[in-house]
Design a protein around this motif. Structure first.
Motif, PDB file in Angstrom:
ATOM      1  N   ARG A 296       0.831  -1.208   0.000  1.00 55.56           N
ATOM      2  CA  ARG A 296       0.000   0.000   0.000  1.00 55.56           C
ATOM      3  C   ARG A 296       0.864   1.256   0.000  1.00 55.56           C
ATOM      4  O   ARG A 296       0.554   2.224  -0.683  1.00 55.56           O
ATOM      5  CB  ARG A 296      -0.931  -0.004   1.204  1.00 55.56           C
ATOM      6  CG  ARG A 296      -1.926   1.140   1.171  1.00 55.56           C
ATOM      7  CD  ARG A 296      -2.884   1.120   2.336  1.00 55.56           C
ATOM      8  NE  ARG A 296      -3.871   2.175   2.176  1.00 55.56           N
ATOM      9  CZ  ARG A 296      -4.997   2.049   1.481  1.00 55.56           C
ATOM     10  NH1 ARG A 296      -5.257   0.911   0.876  1.00 55.56           N
ATOM     11  NH2 ARG A 296      -5.845   3.044   1.373  1.00 55.56           N
TER      12      ARG A 296
ATOM     13  N   LEU B  43       2.155   1.811  -3.534  1.00 55.94           N
ATOM     14  CA  LEU B  43       1.138   2.410  -4.400  1.00 55.94           C
ATOM     15  C   LEU B  43       0.861   3.857  -4.009  1.00 55.94           C
ATOM     16  O   LEU B  43       0.680   4.719  -4.876  1.00 55.94           O
ATOM     17  CB  LEU B  43      -0.153   1.581  -4.328  1.00 55.94           C
ATOM     18  CG  LEU B  43      -0.084   0.167  -4.909  1.00 55.94           C
ATOM     19  CD1 LEU B  43      -1.372  -0.592  -4.602  1.00 55.94           C
ATOM     20  CD2 LEU B  43       0.180   0.216  -6.411  1.00 55.94           C
TER      21      LEU B  43
ATOM     22  N   GLY C 242       3.677   5.908  -5.237  1.00 52.37           N
ATOM     23  CA  GLY C 242       3.640   5.909  -6.695  1.00 52.37           C
ATOM     24  C   GLY C 242       2.612   6.883  -7.249  1.00 52.37           C
ATOM     25  O   GLY C 242       2.887   7.627  -8.198  1.00 52.37           O
ATOM     26  N   ILE C 243       1.409   6.898  -6.667  1.00 51.70           N
ATOM     27  CA  ILE C 243       0.350   7.792  -7.143  1.00 51.70           C
ATOM     28  C   ILE C 243       0.739   9.254  -6.913  1.00 51.70           C
ATOM     29  O   ILE C 243       0.482  10.113  -7.759  1.00 51.70           O
ATOM     30  CB  ILE C 243      -0.982   7.470  -6.435  1.00 51.70           C
ATOM     31  CG1 ILE C 243      -1.492   6.104  -6.870  1.00 51.70           C
ATOM     32  CG2 ILE C 243      -2.031   8.530  -6.739  1.00 51.70           C
ATOM     33  CD1 ILE C 243      -2.673   5.611  -6.068  1.00 51.70           C
TER      34      ILE C 243
ATOM     35  N   LEU D 230      -7.367   5.413  -9.303  1.00 48.40           N
ATOM     36  CA  LEU D 230      -6.483   4.833  -8.292  1.00 48.40           C
ATOM     37  C   LEU D 230      -6.371   5.731  -7.064  1.00 48.40           C
ATOM     38  O   LEU D 230      -6.259   5.234  -5.932  1.00 48.40           O
ATOM     39  CB  LEU D 230      -5.098   4.579  -8.893  1.00 48.40           C
ATOM     40  CG  LEU D 230      -4.995   3.450  -9.924  1.00 48.40           C
ATOM     41  CD1 LEU D 230      -3.600   3.389 -10.512  1.00 48.40           C
ATOM     42  CD2 LEU D 230      -5.366   2.116  -9.282  1.00 48.40           C
TER      43      LEU D 230
ATOM     44  N   ILE E 268      -6.792   4.268  -3.380  1.00 49.23           N
ATOM     45  CA  ILE E 268      -5.564   4.020  -2.622  1.00 49.23           C
ATOM     46  C   ILE E 268      -5.252   5.107  -1.593  1.00 49.23           C
ATOM     47  O   ILE E 268      -4.858   4.799  -0.466  1.00 49.23           O
ATOM     48  CB  ILE E 268      -4.363   3.867  -3.580  1.00 49.23           C
ATOM     49  CG1 ILE E 268      -4.610   2.706  -4.557  1.00 49.23           C
ATOM     50  CG2 ILE E 268      -3.073   3.663  -2.796  1.00 49.23           C
ATOM     51  CD1 ILE E 268      -4.735   1.358  -3.896  1.00 49.23           C
TER      52      ILE E 268
END
Length: 505
Positions: free
Chosen positions: A21, A24, A27-28, A197, A201
């Motif tokens: 998590r 991600l 990353g976002i 996303l 997320i």
């Protein structure tokens, strides 16, 4: 459904996440920087392909395709950061990605209309990055406590800039072989996916209780929309004048009128912030002498980078006759060196301090601009051009983390979005205004580029301006180092005096 987390515990949010998590999540948020620079790199790479497709041949108008995007990115970041503070970072991230996607789609569809719609779409698409950049940094700043991990995350965020520009240029070069509008349509699809996303997320960090209890009207009062409107208008008018003049000439009276009005509105903005606004848009408590010097360094360095990146592409494609894909191949070292610079900065910034990191970044900006400004047209790529592409990312990826970390650690946690906005505002607005001023230098000294020799003279004159700006940034960084040295000596003397007084007592 994403978890809701109490703001008082935000420094442990990252520790509450599973490794996947967190991966991600980071990353976002890093995709905010990545896609922002994709939006710059894709147009830079196929600028003349787009110009041919839309019948835009005036170099001054072509530069608007770059400067117009950076103009709105830089102008709307401050108010977007405040929106994140009041309404929540996650909401603004979703809105920003969706807005960016919408106008990227319109930019591709402008092939059926013309250059006016494309420029309009480019200018409006810049509001998307203006929303996601400060709120991504605000969420990162509120999630990680000061320390090595936070330093590395912010450095990774900075590393996404050169990588995003190169990847965006690579895809643009490939799509131009088929049909250039696909560059923007595929970017729009990717941005819509990121918006989805972000909903799934990103954690929902509630705003502070005092914001939650406010009515919608009170929230808008707290946003300082009057100050934001005056400040944004001042920045747009001032920037518009400088970027409009190269294409249409300084003999146009309206350019002087807009320039003067823009200049006059800046003191009005500061007066509103200091005297009228109940909660100023700018965190004046964070604008210490050191922070102001660092922001000055960033302004000079990134203005010189804006000039460098624009004329680097022109030099390779117009004077050396390279195709878009070959140009991207030659600029690929930018991404590799940028990642190395970001990792190095994350490791050394805690030991060296932001002053030395900023000084090194200004030296990199200066060296890179000198190399391309003096490179002969017929010279091998592996001589000055390759070395230039290796060095310039160290200016980008050392100055950005240094400035961002200082602001993030200086302002209060509830103003993380606003603090991070300052650095991004200076970075993106400086790129735009740098390209505009350089365009005037290019047109005036290059005699309109009637011959290849005129083109070379104009390009080099613009790059010499970049050399001067980066040298000024280096001087400001040196002044910061001297100030920090004097302050350190004073603190040492005070500690010694206190030790002596305690021993005597």
């Amino acid at each position: 459904m994403s978890p809701h987390i109490d703001l008082t515990r935000t420094k442990s949010i990252a520790q509450q996440m599973s490794p996947m998590r967190e991966f991600l999540f980071v990353g976002i948020l890093c995709a905010a920087q990545f896609t922002t620079q994709m939006g710059l790199g894709n147009v830079l790479t196929i600028l003349h392909v787009i110009g041919e497709g839309l019948n835009i041949t005036n170099p001054g108008v072509l530069s608007w395709l770059i400067a117009g995007y950076s103009l709105t990115v830089g102008s709307f970041i401050l108010i977007s950061g405040r929106f994140g503070d009041v309404f929540g970072y996650k909401k603004m991230m979703v809105i920003g990605y969706a807005w960016f996607a919408l106008w990227s789609m319109v930019a591709g569809l402008s092939v059926y209309s013309g250059g006016v719609l494309f420029i309009f779409a480019r200018v409006l698409s810049g509001i998307g990055p203006a929303i996601i950049l400060p709120n991504a940094l605000g969420l990162l700043g509120a999630t990680y406590a000061p320390g090595k991990r936070k330093n590395m995350i912010f450095s990774l965020f900075g590393a996404c800039a050169p990588v995003g520009a190169v990847v965006g240029g690579c895809f643009a070069g490939l799509w131009s072989l088929l049909w250039w509008p696909w560059t923007f349509w595929t970017l729009a699809v990717a941005l819509f996916i990121l918006a989805i996303l972000a909903v799934l997320i990103l954690p929902s960090v509630p705003v502070k209780p005092e914001y939650q209890l406010l009515s919608l009207k009170e929230k808008f009062i707290d946003l300082d929309l009057l100050g934001a409107s005056v400040g944004i208008t001042a920045m747009i008018l001032f920037n518009f004048a400088w970027n409009q003049a190269p294409g249409f000439g300084w003999h146009q009276a309206y350019i002087y009128v807009l320039l003067i009005i823009g200049l006059l509105m800046f003191p009005v903005f500061f007066w509103i912030e200091l005297k009228i606004a109940p909660k100023p848009l700018l965190p004046f408590d964070a604008l210490t002498g050191d922070v102001s010097l660092i922001l000055g360094c960033i302004a000079c360095g990134w203005a010189s980078f804006g000039i460098w990146v624009y004329y680097f592409f022109q030099f390779l494609q117009i004077l050396r006759g390279e195709s878009p894909l070959l140009t991207i191949a030659h600029i690929c070292p930018l991404a590799i060196s940028g990642v190395a610079a970001a990792i190095t900065t994350g490791r050394v910034i805690g030991r060296w301090g932001p002053g030395w990191v900023m000084f090194c970044s200004m030296c990199a900006f200066l060296t890179g601009n000198v190399l391309i400004a003096t490179a002969p047209i017929s010279q091998s790529y592996w001589a000055q051009t390759f070395v230039c592409a290796i060095i310039i990312p160290w200016g980008m990826d050392m100055s950005f983390p240094a400035g961002t970390l200082i602001l993030s650690n200086t302002v209060k946690k509830e103003h993380q979005g606003m603090g991070a906005s300052l650095v991004n505002t200076v970075v993106n607005y400086s790129i735009s205004i740098g390209v505009g001023i350089a365009g005037t230098v290019d047109v005036q000294l290059g005699r309109g580029g009637r011959t290849k020799e005129d083109l070379l003279r104009g390009y080099r004159s613009a790059l010499y301006l970049a050399v001067g700006l980066s040298a000024l940034g280096m001087c400001l960084a040196l002044l910061l180092l001297v100030k920090m040295f004097i302050l350190g000596k004073k603190e040492s003397r005070d500690e010694e005096r206190e030790t002596v007084e305690k021993s005597e007592a």
